[in-house]
Write an enzyme that holds these catalytic residues in place. Sequence first.
Site, PDB file in Angstrom:
ATOM      1  N   GLU A  19      40.818  33.507  21.325  1.00 15.15           N
ATOM      2  CA  GLU A  19      40.853  34.967  21.460  1.00 15.15           C
ATOM      3  C   GLU A  19      40.177  35.637  20.256  1.00 15.15           C
ATOM      4  OE1 GLU A  19      45.043  35.613  22.431  1.00 15.15           O
ATOM      5  OE2 GLU A  19      44.767  34.311  24.170  1.00 15.15           O
ATOM      6  N   TYR A  43      52.452  36.290  19.541  1.00 17.35           N
ATOM      7  CA  TYR A  43      52.804  34.907  19.922  1.00 17.35           C
ATOM      8  C   TYR A  43      54.144  34.492  19.333  1.00 17.35           C
ATOM      9  CZ  TYR A  43      48.422  34.007  22.263  1.00 17.35           C
ATOM     10  OH  TYR A  43      47.391  34.034  23.160  1.00 17.35           O
ATOM     11  N   GLY A  84      37.070  40.643  47.393  1.00 15.17           N
ATOM     12  CA  GLY A  84      36.233  39.666  46.687  1.00 15.17           C
ATOM     13  C   GLY A  84      34.760  40.047  46.676  1.00 15.17           C
ATOM     14  N   PRO A 140      47.425  36.574  38.952  1.00 15.02           N
ATOM     15  CA  PRO A 140      47.646  35.415  38.089  1.00 15.02           C
ATOM     16  C   PRO A 140      47.134  34.163  38.803  1.00 15.02           C
ATOM     17  CG  PRO A 140      49.662  36.700  38.362  1.00 15.02           C
ATOM     18  CD  PRO A 140      48.668  37.239  39.339  1.00 15.02           C
ATOM     19  N   TYR A 168      39.670  44.932  36.969  1.00 15.31           N
ATOM     20  CA  TYR A 168      38.724  45.201  38.055  1.00 15.31           C
ATOM     21  C   TYR A 168      37.355  44.615  37.686  1.00 15.31           C
ATOM     22  CZ  TYR A 168      42.403  48.014  39.928  1.00 15.31           C
ATOM     23  OH  TYR A 168      43.621  48.376  40.436  1.00 15.31           O
ATOM     24  N   TYR A 176      35.059  41.033  34.490  1.00 20.71           N
ATOM     25  CA  TYR A 176      35.935  42.144  34.829  1.00 20.71           C
ATOM     26  C   TYR A 176      36.296  42.926  33.569  1.00 20.71           C
ATOM     27  CZ  TYR A 176      39.545  39.001  33.037  1.00 20.71           C
ATOM     28  OH  TYR A 176      40.283  38.173  32.235  1.00 20.71           O
ATOM     29  N   THR A 226      33.477  42.476  45.519  1.00 16.30           N
ATOM     30  CA  THR A 226      33.078  43.148  44.275  1.00 16.30           C
ATOM     31  C   THR A 226      32.385  42.189  43.306  1.00 16.30           C
ATOM     32  OG1 THR A 226      35.245  42.758  43.297  1.00 16.30           O
ATOM     33  CG2 THR A 226      34.918  44.885  44.382  1.00 16.30           C
TER      34      THR A 226
HETATM   35  C1  LIG Z   1      40.126  39.090  37.371  1.00 16.32           C
HETATM   36  C2  LIG Z   1      40.552  40.125  38.395  1.00 16.32           C
HETATM   37  C3  LIG Z   1      39.602  40.921  39.011  1.00 16.32           C
HETATM   38  C4  LIG Z   1      39.981  41.863  39.966  1.00 16.32           C
HETATM   39  N1  LIG Z   1      39.013  42.636  40.566  1.00 16.32           N
HETATM   40  C5  LIG Z   1      39.371  43.539  41.502  1.00 16.32           C
HETATM   41  C6  LIG Z   1      38.378  44.366  42.125  1.00 16.32           C
HETATM   42  O1  LIG Z   1      37.186  44.288  41.811  1.00 16.32           O
HETATM   43  N2  LIG Z   1      38.787  45.252  43.068  1.00 16.32           N
HETATM   44  C7  LIG Z   1      40.104  45.375  43.439  1.00 16.32           C
HETATM   45  O2  LIG Z   1      40.405  46.216  44.304  1.00 16.32           O
HETATM   46  N3  LIG Z   1      41.064  44.599  42.854  1.00 16.32           N
HETATM   47  C8  LIG Z   1      40.726  43.708  41.891  1.00 16.32           C
HETATM   48  N4  LIG Z   1      41.697  42.959  41.272  1.00 16.32           N
HETATM   49  C9  LIG Z   1      43.126  43.208  41.608  1.00 16.32           C
HETATM   50  C10 LIG Z   1      43.665  44.362  40.734  1.00 16.32           C
HETATM   51  O3  LIG Z   1      43.690  43.965  39.375  1.00 16.32           O
HETATM   52  C11 LIG Z   1      45.098  44.775  41.094  1.00 16.32           C
HETATM   53  O4  LIG Z   1      45.906  43.631  41.131  1.00 16.32           O
HETATM   54  C12 LIG Z   1      45.167  45.495  42.418  1.00 16.32           C
HETATM   55  O5  LIG Z   1      44.398  46.695  42.365  1.00 16.32           O
HETATM   56  C13 LIG Z   1      46.626  45.851  42.748  1.00 16.32           C
HETATM   57  O6  LIG Z   1      47.160  46.609  41.701  1.00 16.32           O
HETATM   58  P1  LIG Z   1      48.169  47.800  42.008  1.00 16.32           P
HETATM   59  O7  LIG Z   1      48.673  48.334  40.707  1.00 16.32           O
HETATM   60  O8  LIG Z   1      47.567  48.779  42.956  1.00 16.32           O
HETATM   61  O9  LIG Z   1      49.315  47.068  42.795  1.00 16.32           O
HETATM   62  P2  LIG Z   1      50.711  46.604  42.174  1.00 16.32           P
HETATM   63  O10 LIG Z   1      51.553  47.809  41.923  1.00 16.32           O
HETATM   64  O11 LIG Z   1      50.381  45.707  41.068  1.00 16.32           O
HETATM   65  O12 LIG Z   1      51.322  45.810  43.407  1.00 16.32           O
HETATM   66  C14 LIG Z   1      50.772  44.545  43.787  1.00 16.32           C
HETATM   67  C15 LIG Z   1      51.552  43.999  44.964  1.00 16.32           C
HETATM   68  O13 LIG Z   1      52.902  43.759  44.578  1.00 16.32           O
HETATM   69  C16 LIG Z   1      53.775  44.327  45.540  1.00 16.32           C
HETATM   70  N5  LIG Z   1      54.988  44.804  44.845  1.00 16.32           N
HETATM   71  C17 LIG Z   1      55.069  45.714  43.851  1.00 16.32           C
HETATM   72  N6  LIG Z   1      56.352  45.905  43.478  1.00 16.32           N
HETATM   73  C18 LIG Z   1      57.095  45.113  44.277  1.00 16.32           C
HETATM   74  C19 LIG Z   1      58.476  44.871  44.401  1.00 16.32           C
HETATM   75  N7  LIG Z   1      59.355  45.489  43.620  1.00 16.32           N
HETATM   76  N8  LIG Z   1      58.880  43.972  45.347  1.00 16.32           N
HETATM   77  C20 LIG Z   1      57.990  43.340  46.129  1.00 16.32           C
HETATM   78  N9  LIG Z   1      56.668  43.530  46.077  1.00 16.32           N
HETATM   79  C21 LIG Z   1      56.217  44.406  45.153  1.00 16.32           C
HETATM   80  C22 LIG Z   1      53.001  45.507  46.133  1.00 16.32           C
HETATM   81  O14 LIG Z   1      53.466  45.834  47.431  1.00 16.32           O
HETATM   82  C23 LIG Z   1      51.603  44.961  46.172  1.00 16.32           C
HETATM   83  O15 LIG Z   1      51.381  44.220  47.337  1.00 16.32           O
HETATM   84  C24 LIG Z   1      41.338  42.017  40.312  1.00 16.32           C
HETATM   85  C25 LIG Z   1      42.302  41.223  39.670  1.00 16.32           C
HETATM   86  C26 LIG Z   1      41.927  40.299  38.722  1.00 16.32           C
HETATM   87  C27 LIG Z   1      42.981  39.477  38.041  1.00 16.32           C
HETATM   88  C1  HEM Z   2      51.153  30.045  24.323  1.00 17.30           C
HETATM   89  C2  HEM Z   2      51.438  31.272  24.718  1.00 17.30           C
HETATM   90  C3  HEM Z   2      50.982  31.887  26.023  1.00 17.30           C
HETATM   91  C4  HEM Z   2      50.661  31.285  27.203  1.00 17.30           C
HETATM   92  C5  HEM Z   2      50.695  29.810  27.535  1.00 17.30           C
HETATM   93  C6  HEM Z   2      50.283  32.325  28.122  1.00 17.30           C
HETATM   94  C7  HEM Z   2      49.886  32.093  29.434  1.00 17.30           C
HETATM   95  C8  HEM Z   2      49.442  33.075  30.303  1.00 17.30           C
HETATM   96  C9  HEM Z   2      48.959  32.839  31.648  1.00 17.30           C
HETATM   97  C10 HEM Z   2      48.855  31.481  32.320  1.00 17.30           C
HETATM   98  C11 HEM Z   2      48.595  34.032  32.161  1.00 17.30           C
HETATM   99  C12 HEM Z   2      48.011  34.285  33.555  1.00 17.30           C
HETATM  100  C13 HEM Z   2      46.502  34.232  33.449  1.00 17.30           C
HETATM  101  C14 HEM Z   2      45.813  34.433  34.803  1.00 17.30           C
HETATM  102  O1  HEM Z   2      45.556  35.574  35.148  1.00 17.30           O
HETATM  103  O2  HEM Z   2      45.548  33.453  35.492  1.00 17.30           O
HETATM  104  C15 HEM Z   2      48.873  35.037  31.153  1.00 17.30           C
HETATM  105  C16 HEM Z   2      48.669  36.390  31.324  1.00 17.30           C
HETATM  106  C17 HEM Z   2      49.195  37.339  30.477  1.00 17.30           C
HETATM  107  N1  HEM Z   2      49.729  37.123  29.224  1.00 17.30           N
HETATM  108 FE1  HEM Z   2      49.996  35.352  28.335  1.00 17.30          FE
HETATM  109  N2  HEM Z   2      50.400  33.539  27.489  1.00 17.30           N
HETATM  110  C18 HEM Z   2      50.825  33.311  26.215  1.00 17.30           C
HETATM  111  C19 HEM Z   2      51.046  34.280  25.250  1.00 17.30           C
HETATM  112  C20 HEM Z   2      51.052  35.634  25.491  1.00 17.30           C
HETATM  113  C21 HEM Z   2      51.404  36.635  24.516  1.00 17.30           C
HETATM  114  C22 HEM Z   2      51.746  36.370  23.045  1.00 17.30           C
HETATM  115  C23 HEM Z   2      51.349  37.842  25.160  1.00 17.30           C
HETATM  116  C24 HEM Z   2      51.656  39.197  24.561  1.00 17.30           C
HETATM  117  C25 HEM Z   2      52.838  39.661  24.429  1.00 17.30           C
HETATM  118  C26 HEM Z   2      50.935  37.591  26.527  1.00 17.30           C
HETATM  119  C27 HEM Z   2      50.723  38.552  27.498  1.00 17.30           C
HETATM  120  C28 HEM Z   2      50.156  38.317  28.734  1.00 17.30           C
HETATM  121  C29 HEM Z   2      49.885  39.371  29.704  1.00 17.30           C
HETATM  122  C30 HEM Z   2      50.203  40.844  29.537  1.00 17.30           C
HETATM  123  C31 HEM Z   2      49.270  38.744  30.787  1.00 17.30           C
HETATM  124  C32 HEM Z   2      48.777  39.405  32.087  1.00 17.30           C
HETATM  125  C33 HEM Z   2      49.682  39.057  33.218  1.00 17.30           C
HETATM  126  C34 HEM Z   2      50.542  40.167  33.683  1.00 17.30           C
HETATM  127  O3  HEM Z   2      50.286  41.311  33.313  1.00 17.30           O
HETATM  128  O4  HEM Z   2      51.477  39.914  34.446  1.00 17.30           O
HETATM  129  N3  HEM Z   2      50.761  36.239  26.681  1.00 17.30           N
HETATM  130  N4  HEM Z   2      49.367  34.436  30.028  1.00 17.30           N
END
Ligand SMILES: Cc1cc2nc3c(=O)[nH]c(=O)nc-3n(C[C@H](O)[C@H](O)[C@H](O)COP(=O)(O)OP(=O)(O)OC[C@H]3O[C@@H](n4cnc5c(N)ncnc54)[C@H](O)[C@@H]3O)c2cc1C
Ligand code: HEM
Length: 415
Positions: A152, A110, A289, A404, A220, A203, A291
């Site tokens: 946390e 943080y 969804g 997100p 997932y 998840y 899942t």
């Molecule tokens: C709480 C939660 C639960 C989930 N549960 C499931 C589940 O049960 N089953 C499931 O299948 N998924 C689930 N997901 C979604 C999963 O986590 C992943 O987001 C999903 O599998 C896609 O990941 P990926 O690495 O394959 O795609 P990524 O590589 O992350 O790509 C995601 C999207 O971004 C686009 N993208 C990537 N790079 C670029 C770029 N440079 N420019 C423009 N676009 C780009 C890709 O084309 C793609 O459409 C869940 C997500 C959350 C947050």
């Molecule tokens: C006050 C401080 C912080 C706030 C307000 C914050 C807020 C958030 C929010 C809103 C999300 C998206 C949650 C969702 O899935 O809906 C997120 C995800 C995440 N946060 Fe934070 N965060 C904070 C601090 C941190 C710190 C200290 C770290 C570690 C370096 C961190 C790492 C991540 C990562 C890795 C994700 C997953 C999203 C991704 O991979 O793109 N965060 N956080």
Amino acid sequence: MTTTLPARPAPTGLLSARSAAVIAATAAVVAEHAEQVTARFYPRMLAEHPELLRVFNLANQATGEQNRALAASVVAYAVQLIDPDAPSFDHVMTRIAGKHVSLGIRPEQYTIVGHHLLAAVAEVLGDAVTPAVADAWAEVYWLFATQLIAEEARLYARAGVDPSTPTRPYRVVRRIEETDDVVSLVLEPADDASVPEIEPGQYVSLFVDLPGGDRQPRQYTVSSTAVGTRLQVTVRKVRGTGGNPDGRVSSFLHDQVGVGDLVDVSAPAGDLVVPSSDSPLLLATAGAGITTVLPIVEHIARTQPQRPVIVAHADRTAADHALRETVLHAGRQIDDFTRYTWYESVDRDDHRARTGLMDLTDVPLPDGVHVFTCGPLPFMRQVRGALLARGVPADHIRYEVFGPDLWAAPAAAGG
Ligand SMILES: Cc1cc2nc3c(=O)[nH]c(=O)nc-3n(C[C@H](O)[C@H](O)[C@H](O)COP(=O)(O)OP(=O)(O)OC[C@H]3O[C@@H](n4cnc5c(N)ncnc54)[C@H](O)[C@@H]3O)c2cc1C
Ligand code: HEM
């Protein structure tokens, strides 16, 4: 047009009176620039701390989704601190803390995030960031941070997880090809410990080492806990559209991970859990969804078979509808189980399915129904709108976003 919020004391007494006045005067302008701030924040932080590239989702960086989520949450947090009428922030806090815990975020990180976030604010807003403004936003940041750190710490302790080693190795013991695009991986712990307790709808984060050296986590839903010694995830392969690349982790899990392979898996997280009453449930899902549906239906069949359950699912075609038979099989053990299905295009054999997008207007809804919805955001907004129009109270409708959480972002960013 920007508006200035009325200066009122923080209702919780968390924010100092001096900062409350500064936040009230600057919240709108920060909201307006929040995306620019986070767009600068990530590159500068990740350049200085490349180790964080292994926890942040690089696709979210590329698409800007995480920028919007972080920006929206910080401004929304600041606004609710100074607005006594703001809706409760608890669910946002719980959602972020759950996501952080599944990724092993640690208190000391943080300091890094705070340093780069506040520096990015100063870069974007320039002279407008007087020392008083900088102090007030630092106070907001650290209030948010300390609440998240506390929540946390509680979640890590409850799960018995040391955040410096947030994952455990699991072995793939079975692959189930559900549809052309969807595979289920059945996982068993590869260490000596047992599968943790998992609430239906929770998840896990899977961390994979990708070809080329990147390590990436993705979340997932645990799609089945029917066998207590195993957990199952069900993954839809994300196909890149409009010239964008295919999903990295989902493609890797589909194409490269087989029986016998090891995957690093976090403790379960997420608060999409079934209320422990006997109220009827409507599960309204689309695409991946589904899942979330199977573990809930399995749980109700196991623990409350007399509880009414309605399953409503929309998909492109019957061939894309993953877990259909497994959900039906589990549903047969529930006394009052109804299902509705919509396919964008319906095969002649699917005489029970409706054609088109989900339309809940004529689906009978029992009194006191609680709803879970999971699917693309426009789908969930439509479901929510239809149910509110039919008199289902907003606090009976819960959702899960597979990315997100931008559900409230436009409203929050608008201040
Ligand atoms: C709480 C939660 C639960 C989930 N549960 C499931 C589940 O049960 N089953 C499931 O299948 N998924 C689930 N997901 C979604 C999963 O986590 C992943 O987001 C999903 O599998 C896609 O990941 P990926 O690495 O394959 O795609 P990524 O590589 O992350 O790509 C995601 C999207 O971004 C686009 N993208 C990537 N790079 C670029 C770029 N440079 N420019 C423009 N676009 C780009 C890709 O084309 C793609 O459409 C869940 C997500 C959350 C947050
Ligand atoms: C006050 C401080 C912080 C706030 C307000 C914050 C807020 C958030 C929010 C809103 C999300 C998206 C949650 C969702 O899935 O809906 C997120 C995800 C995440 N946060 Fe934070 N965060 C904070 C601090 C941190 C710190 C200290 C770290 C570690 C370096 C961190 C790492 C991540 C990562 C890795 C994700 C997953 C999203 C991704 O991979 O793109 N965060 N956080």
